[in-house]
Design a protein around this motif. Structure first.
Motif, PDB file in Angstrom:
ATOM      1  N   GLN A  18      -1.756  -9.483  17.405  1.00 15.24           N
ATOM      2  CA  GLN A  18      -1.748  -8.062  17.761  1.00 15.24           C
ATOM      3  C   GLN A  18      -3.176  -7.496  17.692  1.00 15.24           C
ATOM      4  O   GLN A  18      -3.970  -7.892  16.819  1.00 15.24           O
ATOM      5  N   ASP A  19      -3.535  -6.594  18.573  1.00 13.14           N
ATOM      6  CA  ASP A  19      -4.860  -5.951  18.650  1.00 13.14           C
ATOM      7  C   ASP A  19      -5.981  -6.933  19.005  1.00 13.14           C
ATOM      8  O   ASP A  19      -7.134  -6.757  18.580  1.00 13.14           O
ATOM      9  N   GLU A  20      -5.633  -7.971  19.776  1.00 10.60           N
ATOM     10  CA  GLU A  20      -6.658  -8.921  20.233  1.00 10.60           C
ATOM     11  C   GLU A  20      -6.559  -9.113  21.749  1.00 10.60           C
ATOM     12  O   GLU A  20      -5.487  -8.923  22.335  1.00 10.60           O
ATOM     13  N   VAL A  21      -7.699  -9.498  22.345  1.00 11.62           N
ATOM     14  CA  VAL A  21      -7.702  -9.862  23.774  1.00 11.62           C
ATOM     15  C   VAL A  21      -8.269 -11.263  23.930  1.00 11.62           C
ATOM     16  O   VAL A  21      -9.171 -11.664  23.187  1.00 11.62           O
ATOM     17  N   LEU A  22      -7.753 -11.978  24.917  1.00 13.02           N
ATOM     18  CA  LEU A  22      -8.322 -13.284  25.289  1.00 13.02           C
ATOM     19  C   LEU A  22      -9.177 -13.046  26.537  1.00 13.02           C
ATOM     20  O   LEU A  22      -8.697 -12.494  27.535  1.00 13.02           O
ATOM     21  N   LEU A  23     -10.459 -13.450  26.438  1.00 16.81           N
ATOM     22  CA  LEU A  23     -11.412 -13.156  27.514  1.00 16.81           C
ATOM     23  C   LEU A  23     -11.964 -14.424  28.143  1.00 16.81           C
ATOM     24  O   LEU A  23     -12.191 -15.421  27.438  1.00 16.81           O
ATOM     25  N   GLU A  24     -12.208 -14.374  29.442  1.00 14.83           N
ATOM     26  CA  GLU A  24     -12.987 -15.408  30.117  1.00 14.83           C
ATOM     27  C   GLU A  24     -14.354 -14.796  30.435  1.00 14.83           C
ATOM     28  O   GLU A  24     -14.446 -13.778  31.134  1.00 14.83           O
ATOM     29  N   THR A  25     -15.419 -15.401  29.905  1.00 15.06           N
ATOM     30  CA  THR A  25     -16.758 -14.831  30.072  1.00 15.06           C
ATOM     31  C   THR A  25     -17.266 -15.081  31.488  1.00 15.06           C
ATOM     32  O   THR A  25     -17.227 -16.215  31.978  1.00 15.06           O
ATOM     33  N   LEU A  26     -17.757 -14.029  32.132  1.00 12.53           N
ATOM     34  CA  LEU A  26     -18.293 -14.153  33.488  1.00 12.53           C
ATOM     35  C   LEU A  26     -19.819 -14.109  33.501  1.00 12.53           C
ATOM     36  O   LEU A  26     -20.462 -14.815  34.286  1.00 12.53           O
ATOM     37  N   ALA A  27     -20.400 -13.263  32.667  1.00  9.54           N
ATOM     38  CA  ALA A  27     -21.864 -13.129  32.660  1.00  9.54           C
ATOM     39  C   ALA A  27     -22.321 -12.696  31.274  1.00  9.54           C
ATOM     40  O   ALA A  27     -21.609 -11.976  30.571  1.00  9.54           O
ATOM     41  N   LEU A  28     -23.521 -13.157  30.878  1.00  8.46           N
ATOM     42  CA  LEU A  28     -24.068 -12.814  29.559  1.00  8.46           C
ATOM     43  C   LEU A  28     -25.490 -12.301  29.716  1.00  8.46           C
ATOM     44  O   LEU A  28     -26.239 -12.754  30.590  1.00  8.46           O
ATOM     45  N   SER A  29     -25.844 -11.384  28.833  1.00  9.33           N
ATOM     46  CA  SER A  29     -27.205 -10.856  28.803  1.00  9.33           C
ATOM     47  C   SER A  29     -27.986 -11.563  27.702  1.00  9.33           C
ATOM     48  O   SER A  29     -27.419 -11.943  26.675  1.00  9.33           O
ATOM     49  N   VAL A  30     -29.287 -11.763  27.907  1.00  8.70           N
ATOM     50  CA  VAL A  30     -30.162 -12.204  26.812  1.00  8.70           C
ATOM     51  C   VAL A  30     -31.210 -11.112  26.638  1.00  8.70           C
ATOM     52  O   VAL A  30     -31.825 -10.684  27.604  1.00  8.70           O
ATOM     53  N   ASP A  31     -31.372 -10.640  25.405  1.00  8.00           N
ATOM     54  CA  ASP A  31     -32.208  -9.470  25.151  1.00  8.00           C
ATOM     55  C   ASP A  31     -33.151  -9.707  23.978  1.00  8.00           C
ATOM     56  O   ASP A  31     -32.788 -10.393  23.012  1.00  8.00           O
ATOM     57  N   PRO A  32     -34.358  -9.093  24.053  1.00 12.44           N
ATOM     58  CA  PRO A  32     -35.339  -9.301  22.993  1.00 12.44           C
ATOM     59  C   PRO A  32     -34.832  -8.953  21.589  1.00 12.44           C
ATOM     60  O   PRO A  32     -35.167  -9.640  20.621  1.00 12.44           O
ATOM     61  N   TYR A  33     -34.023  -7.862  21.432  1.00  9.64           N
ATOM     62  CA  TYR A  33     -33.587  -7.478  20.079  1.00  9.64           C
ATOM     63  C   TYR A  33     -32.850  -8.627  19.382  1.00  9.64           C
ATOM     64  O   TYR A  33     -32.843  -8.744  18.156  1.00  9.64           O
ATOM     65  N   MET A  34     -32.237  -9.532  20.222  1.00  9.65           N
ATOM     66  CA  MET A  34     -31.452 -10.628  19.638  1.00  9.65           C
ATOM     67  C   MET A  34     -32.337 -11.561  18.825  1.00  9.65           C
ATOM     68  O   MET A  34     -31.885 -12.190  17.873  1.00  9.65           O
ATOM     69  N   ARG A  35     -33.629 -11.642  19.214  1.00 13.30           N
ATOM     70  CA  ARG A  35     -34.565 -12.487  18.453  1.00 13.30           C
ATOM     71  C   ARG A  35     -34.646 -11.995  17.004  1.00 13.30           C
ATOM     72  O   ARG A  35     -34.725 -12.799  16.063  1.00 13.30           O
ATOM     73  N   GLY A  36     -34.599 -10.672  16.832  1.00 15.52           N
ATOM     74  CA  GLY A  36     -34.646 -10.083  15.486  1.00 15.52           C
ATOM     75  C   GLY A  36     -33.408 -10.385  14.664  1.00 15.52           C
ATOM     76  O   GLY A  36     -33.429 -10.272  13.433  1.00 15.52           O
ATOM     77  N   CYS A  37     -32.321 -10.772  15.326  1.00 16.53           N
ATOM     78  CA  CYS A  37     -31.071 -11.112  14.618  1.00 16.53           C
ATOM     79  C   CYS A  37     -31.009 -12.595  14.312  1.00 16.53           C
ATOM     80  O   CYS A  37     -29.970 -13.120  13.920  1.00 16.53           O
TER      81      CYS A  37
END
Ligand SMILES: NC(=O)c1ccc[n+]([C@@H]2O[C@H](COP(=O)([O-])OP(=O)(O)OC[C@H]3O[C@@H](n4cnc5c(N)ncnc54)[C@H](OP(=O)(O)O)[C@@H]3O)[C@@H](O)[C@H]2O)c1
Length: 345
Positions: A36-55
């Motif tokens: 309950q309260d979940e979705v099953l997703l098929e990924t179509l496109a992803l972003s890569v962003d500079p802030y992610m380097r900090g994570c």
């Protein structure tokens, strides 16, 4: 039997040295049964962003929380809902939000609430546009450029704006918007091809190589009385150089500090003397400061795109496996415009 999927994990935190593709691993993982309260997703496109380097440094001082090494990396992405037990979402919906680096994933309402990337929860988008536009010109990149220029820099007709990181996702859009508002725009970018795109295709007034040993002279020749605005996407030494050359008074808009994201102490220290000497106003922002105005920003961006006034350039990587390459490439300057991964072409 739970269905398997493939997911990408960061294998270790990387601090004080460049991130490489070897710091990621693709693993086959079981997909949990939908609750309950979940979705099953098929990924179509992803972003890569500079802030992610900090994570990915393991340092808790960064303003976004660190990735959990035991879970897939996640970023802004577009997915199709395959199955839903989450009210408001139905099979077939296209959704935009913070999505796992997985070919398929189960996302719970709690995870959605815990991932404030982009300043909003999972939301539906329509299927009439190329999905990668929602990660670039119509996504957080476009929104960042919009609030950076229209909400923060506010260029006036005839003013000169210098911009670092000019050929990237934010830079290409922010420069075009400053031109739409009547400013003269000088972009700084790392390759001859990028500088050509800025001037020939996007109609920037000039573009310079920020690595040139004569950058100071070149900037002074183009802006003898100094720039009125410096829109800073990179920080570090380049920004220090530009700030010494500015008009007095003038303004510096800090959008990002990508040149410092590998630094072991979490950031290059700036010398504030040019800020003092040139009476500079230094201001930073994130789109979250303007959250009330998102609908207006999206409407304006869509209008500009649909009327050919704003070009959303993309460097598109094809296939799920190319995601680490896209991330590392973006950090080292491989992209012109927004770096995106088309997981499903
Ligand atoms: N304020 C906010 O809320 C917000 C939101 C989104 C992004 N940002 C920031 O905005 C900046 C641009 O983000 P983006 O998504 O548009 O990324 P991007 O500019 O598309 O990609 C990064 C670019 O930065 C340049 N770069 C990398 N290392 C550099 C260095 N050491 N010195 C100078 N340039 C370097 C590279 O271009 P070259 O080939 O020209 O070197 C690279 O292509 C980043 O600093 C990011 O953190 C801020």
């Amino acid at each position: 039997m739970p269905m398997p999927t493939r997911s990408i994990f960061l294998t270790q935190y990387v601090c004080g040295e460049p991130l490489t593709e070897e710091h990621f691993e693709i693993r086959e993982c079981p997909l949990p049964r939908l609750q309950q309260d979940e979705v099953l997703l098929e990924t179509l496109a992803l972003s890569v962003d500079p802030y992610m380097r900090g994570c990915m440094t393991g340092l808790s001082t960064f303003y976004v929380k660190q990735f959990d090494l035991a879970s897939p990396v996640y970023s802004m992405g577009v997915a199709r809902v395959i199955e839903s037990r989450l009210p408001g979402f139905s099979p077939g919906d296209l959704v935009l939000g913070a999505i796992d680096w997985s070919e398929r994933s189960v996302l719970s309402a709690a995870q959605i609430a815990d991932r404030p990337v982009g300043g909003f929860a999972l939301r539906q988008v329509d299927g009439t546009r190329p999905v990668t536009q929602y990660l670039g010109v119509l996504g957080t990149t476009g929104i960042t450029a919009y609030f950076g220029i229209v909400g923060t820099a506010r260029p006036q007709r005839g003013e000169t704006m210098v911009m670092s990181g000019a050929a990237g996702g934010v830079g290409t859009l922010a420069g075009q918007m400053a031109k739409l508002l009547g400013a003269r725009v000088i972009g700084l970018a790392g390759s001859a091809h990028k500088r050509e795109v800025l001037v020939d295709q996007l109609k920037f007034d000039a573009a310079l190589d920020y690595r040139s040993s004569s950058l100071t002279d070149e900037l002074q020749a183009l802006a003898p009385t100094g720039p009125d605005i410096y829109f800073d996407n990179v920080g570090g030494r380049v920004s220090q150089t530009v700030m010494w050359l500015m008009r007095k008074p003038a303004r510096v808009i800090d959008c990002g500090q990508i040149s410092t994201y590998d630094d072991p102490d979490g950031g290059w220290k700036i010398d504030i003397r040019p800020i003092h000497n040139n009476a500079l106003r230094l201001e930073s922002f994130t789109p979250a400061h303007f959250a009330e105005f998102y609908p207006a920003a999206r409407a304006q961006l869509t209008h500009w795109v649909d009327n050919g006034k704003l070009v959303g350039l993309e460097s598109k990587y094809l296939g799920f496996e190319s995601t680490p390459k896209a991330m590392v490439g973006m950090l080292s300057g491989a992209n012109v415009g927004k770096a995106v991964v088309a997981v499903v072409d």
